[in-house]
Design an enzyme around this catalytic site. Structure first.
Site, PDB file in Angstrom:
ATOM      1  N   HIS A  48      -3.596  -5.098   0.104  1.00  9.40           N
ATOM      2  CA  HIS A  48      -3.014  -5.711   1.298  1.00  9.40           C
ATOM      3  C   HIS A  48      -3.213  -7.223   1.254  1.00  9.40           C
ATOM      4  CE1 HIS A  48      -2.881  -1.928   3.832  1.00  9.40           C
ATOM      5  NE2 HIS A  48      -3.673  -1.550   2.855  1.00  9.40           N
ATOM      6  N   CYS A  93       0.822  -1.215   0.000  1.00  9.82           N
ATOM      7  CA  CYS A  93       0.000   0.000   0.000  1.00  9.82           C
ATOM      8  C   CYS A  93       0.860   1.271   0.000  1.00  9.82           C
ATOM      9  CB  CYS A  93      -1.008  -0.027   1.127  1.00  9.82           C
ATOM     10  SG  CYS A  93      -2.429   0.987   0.727  1.00  9.82           S
ATOM     11  N   GLU A 126      -1.961  -9.365   3.090  1.00  6.63           N
ATOM     12  CA  GLU A 126      -1.944  -9.969   4.439  1.00  6.63           C
ATOM     13  C   GLU A 126      -3.341 -10.285   4.975  1.00  6.63           C
ATOM     14  OE1 GLU A 126      -0.976  -6.912   3.728  1.00  6.63           O
ATOM     15  OE2 GLU A 126      -1.826  -5.454   5.129  1.00  6.63           O
TER      16      GLU A 126
HETATM   17  N1  GLN Z   1      -1.878   6.811   2.669  1.00  8.34           N
HETATM   18  C1  GLN Z   1      -2.027   6.079   1.471  1.00  8.34           C
HETATM   19  C2  GLN Z   1      -3.396   6.256   0.842  1.00  8.34           C
HETATM   20  O1  GLN Z   1      -4.335   6.625   1.492  1.00  8.34           O
HETATM   21  C3  GLN Z   1      -1.739   4.609   1.698  1.00  8.34           C
HETATM   22  C4  GLN Z   1      -2.733   3.946   2.583  1.00  8.34           C
HETATM   23  C5  GLN Z   1      -2.247   2.653   3.141  1.00  8.34           C
HETATM   24  O2  GLN Z   1      -1.054   2.382   3.205  1.00  8.34           O
HETATM   25  N2  GLN Z   1      -3.174   1.808   3.602  1.00  8.34           N
HETATM   26  O3  GLN Z   1      -3.559   6.006  -0.340  1.00  8.34           O
END
Ligand code: GLN
Length: 554
Positions: free
Chosen positions: A508, A382, A510
């Site tokens: 993600h 992410c 995970e």
């Molecule tokens: N801050 C980033 C976004 O909102 C990544 C979010 C995250 O890592 N879950 O796109």
């Protein structure tokens, strides 16, 4: 007839209620029963989405895009099931629903009260999950500690459920800490006795008591707990410290808990089948290899902030008979002192987790740069994906001061930016891009080989994305986007084919990792770390036949 099991906790929080709930579920599941689990959170937030992970721990994302308590992650991992938003009930949701009904005029003329209106809404939500999931058993874990003001309406609701559902269909399990005095080595049951008393004052007599203790409780402590708790000794169990959390259901079942629960709920007595679970636990307990991974993050001080990521790395480790040691490194360390980057040299892999806001981002990018230059296996998730794009744009494509508009709204090269649909969003709660979305994988890429499929579904929680205006520049310089949304508007996976293992994803992985079915992206990373450490060439991850067949997803 569905059976309801309620789990409450006493003395202090963090006694492992989530693991106990998951373990009871597992004991019943291995006996052929269908189970689901609910987490009740007494806080007033509508969901966990707006809470700081550094205080509350990670926000767990469900398939349907719910931003939930991290305990749902434990239920999903232990039980290998997909839960839904509704499996996390909070005070905020309950009050919001009751107040909207009141505004609509549903209670016209009546005074709206905690009992019966709030408690009815709570019971309705628990039963709704029971009906929707069509399971034999619904486990409900009550967050917080017995005696908290916030928890009272929930305890009152579960007290009433005994009257409505009947004795044979409801079971109260209470877990509390039994400390051992350092000086005398004595096991102290008095705090537990007090928390049982507190529960009884509310009108709930526990059917089962679980003592959470450093070691197996002695017969003296067991006798006292049964006597003061007014339950037979065979209804007292002990959850003692074990080297792996995944062993907890086994130690409780060995004490006869599964059998006792079945008897008490008049469920058919069946021999449990622990084969697959034991196989996994044994591979966790008897590793042949060791790996050290650096997790460079911003919430490094609280392990719970990254719990699903830790577990996904562990699941992958188990599949390679490897113990994965994770060191948490504050990203800002590198910003304050560049020399510190050298410590990354001693790691077998570098992992950049999710994150929000500017703090620590430069430090994380320094770590990504280090991984790319020194060709140390790298996995970014992410924010880790977005920062890998920025690092590449700056240092390979020559886009000076490239950034995400989340970090610097005035950057000359906004390689990570908001998509139009996110621009006008004002509310913070539940407005990110959430939950499982389809991803199309590019043939003959690392991602394609890892997943062994052309279409996958993975869970998301983000607002920002790779800016389409910069796709071509990034690609021209060698960045491969191997996963995209079906409409082609969003980049989901990146990889660098000329590196040993360099992969990052906007999603993600995970959240879908399970003990015997690790997330393919995490598995690939761990496997690569091991191969590089052992001096082998980069793993190929052949499509067919697969290296670890059980890893492949439907
Ligand atoms: N801050 C980033 C976004 O909102 C990544 C979010 C995250 O890592 N879950 O796109």
């Amino acid at each position: 007839m569905v059976k309801f099991i309620f789990i409450t906790g006493g003395v202090l929080s963090s006694v492992g209620k989530g693991i106990l709930t998951s373990s009871i579920g597992k004991m019943l599941q291995t006996r052929g029963l269908k189970v689901t689990a609910i987490k009740v959170d007494p806080y007033v937030n509508a969901d966990a989405g707006t809470m700081n992970p550094y205080i509350h721990g990670e926000v767990y994302v469900t398939e349907d895009g719910g931003e939930t308590d991290l305990d749902l992650g434990w239920y999903e991992r232990f039980l290998d099931i997909n839960l839904e938003k509704e499996n996390n009930i909070t005070t905020g949701q309950v009050f919001q629903a009751v107040i909207s009904k009141e505004r609509r005029g549903d209670f016209l003329g009546r005074c709206v009260q905690i009992v019966p209106h709030i408690t009815d809404e709570i019971k309705h939500r628990i039963r709704f999950v029971a009906e929707k999931s069509r399971t034999d058993i619904v486990l409900t874990e009550c967050g917080g500690t017995v005696g908290d003001i916030e928890g009272l309406p929930f305890l009152e609701a579960i007290r009433q459920m005994r009257l409505e559902e009947g004795f044979a269909n409801t079971l109260y399990v209470h877990v509390a800490l039994v400390p051992i005095l350092d000086v005398t080595g004595e096991m102290k049951t008095k705090p537990l006795q007090h928390s049982v008393n507190e529960l009884r004052r509310i009108g709930i007599q526990p059917d089962i008591i679980v003592a959470r203790c450093r070691q197996m409780i002695d017969s003296e402590a067991l006798r006292k707990i049964a006597l003061f708790g007014t339950i037979p000794e065979k209804a007292v169990f002990c959850s003692y410290n074990v080297e792996s959390i995944y062993r907890v259901p086994l130690i409780l079942d060995e004490q006869g808990m599964g059998e006792h629960v079945c008897k008490r709920l008049k469920l058919p007595q069946q021999k449990p089948d622990w084969t697959e679970w034991k196989q996994f636990v044994n591979s966790v307990s008897n590793p042949r290899f060791d790996l050290k991974i650096a997790l460079v993050g911003k919430y490094a001080g609280l392990v719970d902030s990254y719990v699903s990521m830790n577990e996904a790395l562990r699941h992958s480790g188990a599949a390679c008979q490897t113990r994965v040691q994770i060191d948490y490194i504050e990203a800002e360390t590198f910003e304050q002192n560049q020399d510190k980057l050298k410590i990354l040299q001693k790691y077998d892999g570098i992992f950049i987790p999710y994150g929000f806001g500017p703090r620590g981002t430069e430090g994380k990018m320094m770590a990504i740069h280090f991984a790319r230059e020194k060709d140390i296996p790298f996995l970014g998730i992410c924010y880790g994906f977005q920062l890998a794009v920025i690092e590449f744009a700056r240092n390979v494509c020559g886009l000076e001061n490239a950034n995400s508009t989340e970090i610097n709204p005035d950057t000359p090269h906004p390689v990570i930016d908001l998509m139009p649909e996110q621009r006008d969003v004002e509310n913070k709660g539940a407005t990110m891009r959430l939950g499982a979305h389809k991803i199309i994988l590019k043939r003959d890429t690392l991602a394609h080989r890892l997943y062994g499929a052309e279409e996958i579904y993975e869970r998301h929680r983000h607002r920002w994305e790779v800016n389409p205006q910069h796709w071509d520049t990034l690609k021209k310089h060698g960045l491969v986007f191997s996963g995209k949304s079906p409409d082609g508007r969003r980049m989901e996976i990146l990889e660098l084919p000329d590196r040993f293992f360099f992969l990052a994803s906007q999603f993600h992985g995970e959240f879908k990792s399970r003990p015997s079915k690790p997330s393919p992206e995490y598995y690939g990373f761990v496997r690569a770390c091991l191969d590089r450490k052992q001096g082998r060439s980069a793993p190929e991850f052949k499509l067919e036949p697969t290296e670890v067949p059980s890893l492949r997803r439907k």
